[in-house]
Design an enzyme around this catalytic site. Structure first.
Site, PDB file in Angstrom:
ATOM      1  N   CYS A 232      33.187  47.583  39.753  1.00 49.14           N
ATOM      2  CA  CYS A 232      32.097  46.688  40.404  1.00 49.14           C
ATOM      3  C   CYS A 232      33.020  45.657  40.879  1.00 49.14           C
ATOM      4  O   CYS A 232      32.627  44.355  40.395  1.00 49.14           O
ATOM      5  CB  CYS A 232      31.204  46.189  39.253  1.00 49.14           C
ATOM      6  SG  CYS A 232      30.342  47.815  38.570  1.00 49.14           S
ATOM      7  N   GLY A 236      36.242  40.575  44.418  1.00 47.18           N
ATOM      8  CA  GLY A 236      37.689  40.958  44.064  1.00 47.18           C
ATOM      9  C   GLY A 236      38.678  40.024  43.107  1.00 47.18           C
ATOM     10  O   GLY A 236      39.978  40.332  43.267  1.00 47.18           O
ATOM     11  N   CYS A 354      29.592  38.674  31.962  1.00 45.22           N
ATOM     12  CA  CYS A 354      29.716  37.353  32.012  1.00 45.22           C
ATOM     13  C   CYS A 354      28.486  37.007  31.228  1.00 45.22           C
ATOM     14  O   CYS A 354      27.718  35.901  31.652  1.00 45.22           O
ATOM     15  CB  CYS A 354      29.940  36.593  33.182  1.00 45.22           C
ATOM     16  SG  CYS A 354      28.710  37.242  34.714  1.00 45.22           S
TER      17      CYS A 354
END
Length: 403
Positions: A232, A236, A354
């Protein structure tokens, strides 16, 4: 502080785009900062920081101003007047501020500050969810920290330089930084600055990446020469960090469902001097199946609620819906089931989010380990990072090994 009309109008325009046109705060601010070339860094800082602060405390300020969404421009000026009054800024003699009840504003602020959902300016459902998952006291501390402005953290690109040289280079460009303990690649800005204009950035010496996010690539335990898949990858940030940890040796396969994000990664990789990344768009199940049993390491930086990064995305409080969080949990399970098949026997993978919610983190890993695909894996270790304990973004990461 003296308010300048053109800067205040820019703030109102930004708030209108975010609250009424559903634009993301970072994009709205980015566009606004290009509006007037004569603005200096202080002007730009005022526009950006005022917008973010009003977005962060929308519920509290709107309640004090006694206005309800959707906000017309008069309502936005009332909210702005509340913000300015609470900051102790003298309101100029403009029609927008006529009859602003300064004393009443301060009284209402004192009154509403006793109630957490107003004080921290969060929707009822989010307050209930945080309390249910983390407990009253823990959630209260966490959401307070998540409402603070995030620091600017840099990750040194070890392919091109080291922390000491980067510090000196930035110092020569009048940007002061400090080293963070327990974060081997991180530098924190002492004062906010536009680091993207620096020569050091243009030369690929660093990326902007929160301290918590920087721990994920390290957690994957990569070595030069390995075949590593970041499934995912997005634009990057973690992919580039993996490539640097591998010293540009071996192969990093960056995958995402959005080709546009991978195009951004291509530009960043060139600037970073990274040349061991291969990019693949996930447009069907084929790219995944081709890699079954072939990855030494796999990173699943899973889609999530993003509740751990509210400091840098305060508008997410108003865009998130409870249904979205329920749906994303199903996607997380699906991603774990499908993508874990890429890990070779003896290989390792990291599942990261997150988010600060156990239902997106530990509980998802537990579910996976009892499933058919997950029975081949064991949990090596996991780590939960909370903003009120670390001072950085909320994150979760679990390292699993395939038997």
């Amino acid at each position: 502080m003296r308010l300048h009309r053109n800067l205040c109008f820019a703030v109102i325009d930004g708030l209108h785009k975010i609250f009424n046109e559903n634009e993301y705060a970072d994009k709205a601010v980015q566009q606004l900062l290009k509006r007037d070339k004569r603005w200096g860094s202080r002007d730009r800082g005022f526009v950006a920081e005022t917008i973010y602060e009003i977005v962060r405390y929308k519920r509290l300020y709107a309640e004090i101003a006694n206005v309800k969404a959707p906000f017309d421009r008069d309502n936005l000026w009332r909210i702005f007047a509340v913000w300015a009054t609470l900051k102790g800024i003298k309101l100029p003699d403009w029609k927008y501020f006529a009859d602003t009840p300064s004393r009443k504003i301060k009284g209402r602020f004192d009154e509403l500050s006793q109630i957490r959902k107003y004080r921290e300016s969060i929707p009822d459902w989010m307050d209930n969810l945080g309390t249910t998952e983390l407990g009253e006291e823990f959630w209260a501390q966490e959401i307070t920290k998540l409402n603070e402005q995030a620091d600017v953290i840099l990750r040194v690109n070890t392919l091109k330089t080291n922390k000491k040289d980067l510090q000196l280079k930035l110092q020569s460009e009048e940007i002061e930084t400090e080293i963070l303990p327990n974060h081997p690649y991180a530098l924190k800005l002492k004062e906010r600055a536009n680091v993207f204009k620096t020569e050091a950035f243009k030369n690929g010496w660093f990326e902007v990446q929160d301290a918590s996010s920087q721990l994920v690539a390290d957690f994957l335990d990569v070595e030069p020469g390995m075949k590593v898949v970041d499934v995912c990858a997005g634009a990057g940030g973690k992919t580039l960090h993996l490539a640097a940890l591998m010293q540009n040796k071996g192969q990093v396969i960056a995958m995402d469902i959005y080709e546009s994000k991978l195009k951004k990664l291509k530009i960043r990789a060139r600037r970073n001097g990274v040349h061991n990344i291969e990019m693949k768009v996930i447009d069907s199940t084929k790219p995944i199946k081709k890699l079954h049993g072939k990855a030494d390491r796999l990173l699943i930086d899973a889609p999530c609620s993003g509740l751990g990064v509210l400091r840098r995305n305060p508008d997410a409080k108003w865009k998130l819906e409870p249904e979205f969080i329920e749906n994303i949990k199903n996607i997380q399970i699906e991603v774990l089931q499908q993508y874990s098949k890429m890990v070779k026997p003896g290989g390792k993978m990291v599942y990261a989010t997150c988010s600060i919610l156990p239902s997106e983190n530990e509980k998802q890993v537990e579910k996976f380990l009892t499933s058919e695909s997950g029975k081949e894996f064991t949990l090596v270790t996991d780590k939960s990072i909370f903003a009120h304990k670390s001072g950085f973004d909320g994150f979760y990461m679990a390292l699993l090994e395939k038997k």
